[in-house]
Design an enzyme around this catalytic site. Structure first.
Site, PDB file in Angstrom:
ATOM      1  N   ASN A 169      -7.572  11.979  -3.050  1.00 57.62           N
ATOM      2  CA  ASN A 169      -7.097  10.768  -3.401  1.00 57.62           C
ATOM      3  C   ASN A 169      -5.687  10.288  -2.518  1.00 57.62           C
ATOM      4  O   ASN A 169      -5.418   9.198  -2.097  1.00 57.62           O
ATOM      5  CB  ASN A 169      -6.518  10.729  -4.433  1.00 57.62           C
ATOM      6  CG  ASN A 169      -5.540   9.898  -4.995  1.00 57.62           C
ATOM      7  OD1 ASN A 169      -5.895   8.297  -5.177  1.00 57.62           O
ATOM      8  ND2 ASN A 169      -4.340  10.118  -5.028  1.00 57.62           N
ATOM      9  N   SER A 221     -12.373   3.038   0.901  1.00 57.05           N
ATOM     10  CA  SER A 221     -11.996   1.694  -0.380  1.00 57.05           C
ATOM     11  C   SER A 221     -12.650   0.501   1.212  1.00 57.05           C
ATOM     12  O   SER A 221     -13.765   0.931   1.088  1.00 57.05           O
ATOM     13  CB  SER A 221     -10.634   1.603   1.063  1.00 57.05           C
ATOM     14  OG  SER A 221     -10.529   0.242   2.156  1.00 57.05           O
ATOM     15  N   ILE A 240      -7.023  -2.896  -6.050  1.00 62.58           N
ATOM     16  CA  ILE A 240      -7.108  -2.376  -7.589  1.00 62.58           C
ATOM     17  C   ILE A 240      -5.335  -2.461  -7.781  1.00 62.58           C
ATOM     18  O   ILE A 240      -4.484  -2.159  -7.444  1.00 62.58           O
ATOM     19  CB  ILE A 240      -7.282  -0.779  -7.611  1.00 62.58           C
ATOM     20  CG1 ILE A 240      -8.479  -0.203  -7.394  1.00 62.58           C
ATOM     21  CG2 ILE A 240      -6.976   0.254  -8.921  1.00 62.58           C
ATOM     22  CD1 ILE A 240      -9.038  -0.625  -7.571  1.00 62.58           C
ATOM     23  N   TYR A 286      -5.061   2.251   8.729  1.00 61.46           N
ATOM     24  CA  TYR A 286      -5.920   2.382   7.768  1.00 61.46           C
ATOM     25  C   TYR A 286      -7.460   2.102   7.944  1.00 61.46           C
ATOM     26  O   TYR A 286      -8.583   2.867   7.399  1.00 61.46           O
ATOM     27  CB  TYR A 286      -5.184   1.242   6.435  1.00 61.46           C
ATOM     28  CG  TYR A 286      -5.932   2.208   5.246  1.00 61.46           C
ATOM     29  CD1 TYR A 286      -5.774   2.389   4.446  1.00 61.46           C
ATOM     30  CD2 TYR A 286      -6.399   0.804   4.682  1.00 61.46           C
ATOM     31  CE1 TYR A 286      -4.858   2.844   2.941  1.00 61.46           C
ATOM     32  CE2 TYR A 286      -7.062   1.177   3.087  1.00 61.46           C
ATOM     33  CZ  TYR A 286      -6.826   2.240   2.302  1.00 61.46           C
ATOM     34  OH  TYR A 286      -6.666   2.332   0.993  1.00 61.46           O
ATOM     35  N   LYS A 305     -10.536   5.076   6.798  1.00 60.51           N
ATOM     36  CA  LYS A 305     -11.218   5.111   5.919  1.00 60.51           C
ATOM     37  C   LYS A 305     -12.811   4.679   6.192  1.00 60.51           C
ATOM     38  O   LYS A 305     -13.802   5.338   5.581  1.00 60.51           O
ATOM     39  CB  LYS A 305     -10.937   3.961   5.322  1.00 60.51           C
ATOM     40  CG  LYS A 305      -9.498   4.070   4.575  1.00 60.51           C
ATOM     41  CD  LYS A 305      -9.131   5.251   3.091  1.00 60.51           C
ATOM     42  CE  LYS A 305      -8.400   5.087   2.286  1.00 60.51           C
ATOM     43  NZ  LYS A 305      -8.717   5.995   1.472  1.00 60.51           N
ATOM     44  N   ALA A 352      -9.502   2.259  10.204  1.00 60.55           N
ATOM     45  CA  ALA A 352     -10.022   3.894  10.537  1.00 60.55           C
ATOM     46  C   ALA A 352     -10.364   5.034  10.509  1.00 60.55           C
ATOM     47  O   ALA A 352     -11.144   5.180   9.975  1.00 60.55           O
ATOM     48  CB  ALA A 352      -8.853   4.140  12.299  1.00 60.55           C
ATOM     49  N   GLY A 366      -2.277  14.024  -4.181  1.00 59.97           N
ATOM     50  CA  GLY A 366      -1.779  12.867  -3.835  1.00 59.97           C
ATOM     51  C   GLY A 366      -1.026  12.439  -5.656  1.00 59.97           C
ATOM     52  O   GLY A 366      -1.467  10.988  -5.799  1.00 59.97           O
TER      53      GLY A 366
HETATM   54  P1  NDP Z   1       0.437   5.457  -4.485  1.00 59.82           P
HETATM   55  O1  NDP Z   1       0.886   4.628  -2.865  1.00 59.82           O
HETATM   56  O2  NDP Z   1       0.283   4.632  -5.627  1.00 59.82           O
HETATM   57  O3  NDP Z   1      -0.303   6.988  -4.192  1.00 59.82           O
HETATM   58  C1  NDP Z   1      -0.368   7.506  -3.430  1.00 59.82           C
HETATM   59  C2  NDP Z   1       0.496   9.075  -4.090  1.00 59.82           C
HETATM   60  O4  NDP Z   1      -0.021   9.555  -2.281  1.00 59.82           O
HETATM   61  C3  NDP Z   1       1.772   8.478  -4.546  1.00 59.82           C
HETATM   62  O5  NDP Z   1       1.616   9.700  -4.935  1.00 59.82           O
HETATM   63  C4  NDP Z   1       2.221  10.131  -3.226  1.00 59.82           C
HETATM   64  O6  NDP Z   1       3.044  10.428  -3.922  1.00 59.82           O
HETATM   65  C5  NDP Z   1       1.209  10.626  -2.291  1.00 59.82           C
HETATM   66  N1  NDP Z   1       1.371  10.933  -0.718  1.00 59.82           N
HETATM   67  C6  NDP Z   1       1.169   9.787   0.243  1.00 59.82           C
HETATM   68  N2  NDP Z   1       1.599  11.177   1.050  1.00 59.82           N
HETATM   69  C7  NDP Z   1       1.289  12.084   0.734  1.00 59.82           C
HETATM   70  C8  NDP Z   1       0.660  13.380   1.842  1.00 59.82           C
HETATM   71  N3  NDP Z   1       0.915  12.891   2.936  1.00 59.82           N
HETATM   72  N4  NDP Z   1       0.623  14.616   0.468  1.00 59.82           N
HETATM   73  C9  NDP Z   1       0.341  14.149  -0.349  1.00 59.82           C
HETATM   74  N5  NDP Z   1       0.429  13.209  -0.865  1.00 59.82           N
HETATM   75  C10 NDP Z   1       1.096  12.215  -0.237  1.00 59.82           C
HETATM   76  O7  NDP Z   1      -1.193   4.462  -4.019  1.00 59.82           O
HETATM   77  P2  NDP Z   1      -2.609   4.031  -4.305  1.00 59.82           P
HETATM   78  O8  NDP Z   1      -3.045   4.959  -5.875  1.00 59.82           O
HETATM   79  O9  NDP Z   1      -3.022   2.740  -4.425  1.00 59.82           O
HETATM   80  O10 NDP Z   1      -3.538   5.032  -3.544  1.00 59.82           O
HETATM   81  C11 NDP Z   1      -4.314   5.627  -3.758  1.00 59.82           C
HETATM   82  C12 NDP Z   1      -6.080   5.915  -3.002  1.00 59.82           C
HETATM   83  O11 NDP Z   1      -6.614   4.863  -3.455  1.00 59.82           O
HETATM   84  C13 NDP Z   1      -5.908   6.346  -1.686  1.00 59.82           C
HETATM   85  O12 NDP Z   1      -6.151   6.812  -1.383  1.00 59.82           O
HETATM   86  C14 NDP Z   1      -5.392   4.969  -1.421  1.00 59.82           C
HETATM   87  O13 NDP Z   1      -5.719   4.553   0.004  1.00 59.82           O
HETATM   88  C15 NDP Z   1      -6.823   4.229  -1.898  1.00 59.82           C
HETATM   89  N6  NDP Z   1      -7.487   2.987  -2.452  1.00 59.82           N
HETATM   90  C16 NDP Z   1      -6.176   2.451  -2.879  1.00 59.82           C
HETATM   91  C17 NDP Z   1      -6.928   0.873  -3.620  1.00 59.82           C
HETATM   92  C18 NDP Z   1      -6.412   0.405  -4.167  1.00 59.82           C
HETATM   93  O14 NDP Z   1      -6.008  -1.470  -4.371  1.00 59.82           O
HETATM   94  N7  NDP Z   1      -4.981   0.549  -4.754  1.00 59.82           N
HETATM   95  C19 NDP Z   1      -7.853   0.218  -2.671  1.00 59.82           C
HETATM   96  C20 NDP Z   1      -8.653   1.216  -2.123  1.00 59.82           C
HETATM   97  C21 NDP Z   1      -8.298   2.678  -1.846  1.00 59.82           C
HETATM   98  P3  NDP Z   1       4.500  10.777  -3.453  1.00 59.82           P
HETATM   99  O15 NDP Z   1       5.322   9.170  -1.780  1.00 59.82           O
HETATM  100  O16 NDP Z   1       5.238  10.689  -4.264  1.00 59.82           O
HETATM  101  O17 NDP Z   1       4.119  11.511  -2.571  1.00 59.82           O
END
Ligand code: NDP
Length: 254
Positions: free
Chosen positions: A88, A141, A187, A154, A158, A156, A9
């Site tokens: 991620n 998270s 974040i 979500y 995490k 469940a 991701g």
């Molecule tokens: P974003 O939505 O910005 O990024 C998620 C990325 O994952 C996107 O680039 C998307 O790319 C990719 N993605 C989505 N589904 C899939 C899939 N099935 N396979 C491969 N890639 C995939 O989210 P964040 O940066 O905010 O979150 C990143 C991580 O951090 C997550 O695990 C989230 O739970 C965790 N997190 C974030 C927090 C926050 O406040 N932002 C807080 C706590 C945890 P594309 O759509 O192009 O495929």
């Protein structure tokens, strides 16, 4: 030889920042994404502009055939097994438990929890075969330990990642593979800003360090877990949340 870091991701948000951070730290970086080919191409260019190598491939983190093809391609491209994996890729849906659609539950669990399992298995099999050990960092998270209303799927997923981290560490430790978890607090990025225009201010008010976090705040702890500085650390979760999920819910003014 240059080390290979794999980030799932990687296209946007925290994953994109981590991909760049590993490149700046001297790694070749392979990252997966699900949808946005243009974002992937721009990340490859950004990493190449800082003098590192990057490979972005479409791969649904929750589908085993795609994950195995992704790791095969990354290994061919780099010439050896991955040294680091960051799980991620993660998505959220918002609904009460009573209304949550089965397909949303399936999608979130498949991406976040099954995806972490599949990518861990694919990376670890290659690390074990190469006999060189490695480091895996799962992105958790606050939901690893707290119940978030309207985020039942979500939360469940995490909570599952919290335990998956520990059992992966126990099983992979004898192979020299360390597995840890970085659990971010609130974040600020494009996704969270879209969810709530006052995201930074509202989380800043209730966070002991009085601000929302940034993707940069996550990179340091992830690089630490991936490095030899954490060579005797495995099975741990580090809360990178400005203290927000450590303080008690307490009936008095901050
Ligand atoms: P974003 O939505 O910005 O990024 C998620 C990325 O994952 C996107 O680039 C998307 O790319 C990719 N993605 C989505 N589904 C899939 C899939 N099935 N396979 C491969 N890639 C995939 O989210 P964040 O940066 O905010 O979150 C990143 C991580 O951090 C997550 O695990 C989230 O739970 C965790 N997190 C974030 C927090 C926050 O406040 N932002 C807080 C706590 C945890 P594309 O759509 O192009 O495929």
């Amino acid at each position: 030889m240059t080390k290979l870091a794999v980030v799932t991701g990687g296209n946007t948000g925290i994953g994109r920042h981590l991909a760049v951070a590993f490149a700046k730290a001297g790694h070749a970086v392979a990252f997966s994404y699900k949808l946005d080919e243009t974002a992937s191409a721009s990340l490859v260019s950004e990493i190449e502009a800082i003098g590192a190598r990057a490979l972005g491939l479409e791969c649904d983190a929750g589908r085993s055939a795609e994950v195995n093809a992704f790791f095969d391609a990354a290994e061919r491209w780099h010439g050896s097994a991955p040294d680091v994996l960051v799980n991620n890729a993660g998505i959220q849906t918002w609904s009460s438990l009573l209304d949550l659609a089965e397909e949303d539950w399936d999608r979130v669990i498949a991406t976040n929890l099954k995806g972490t399992f599949l990518n861990t298995q694919a990376a670890a099999r290659r690390m074990v075969a190469a006999g060189k050990g490695g480091a895996i960092v799962n992105i958790g998270s606050g939901c690893n330990k707290l119940a978030f209303p309207k985020l039942v799927d979500y939360t469940a997923s995490k909570g599952g990642i919290e335990q998956l981290t520990k059992v992966s560490a126990a099983e992979l430790g004898p192979h020299g593979i360390r597995v840890n978890c970085v659990a971010p607090g609130a974040i600020l990025n494009e996704r969270t800003l879209q969810e709530a225009p006052d995201y930074a201010a509202s989380w800043g008010r209730i966070t002991p360090l009085r601000r929302a976090g940034t993707a940069e705040d996550i990179a340091g702890p992830v690089l630490f877990f991936a490095s030899e500085a954490a060579g005797f650390v495995t099975g741990q979760t580090l809360w990178v949340d400005g203290g927000v999920f450590t303080q008690a819910n307490w009936p008095q003014d901050a």
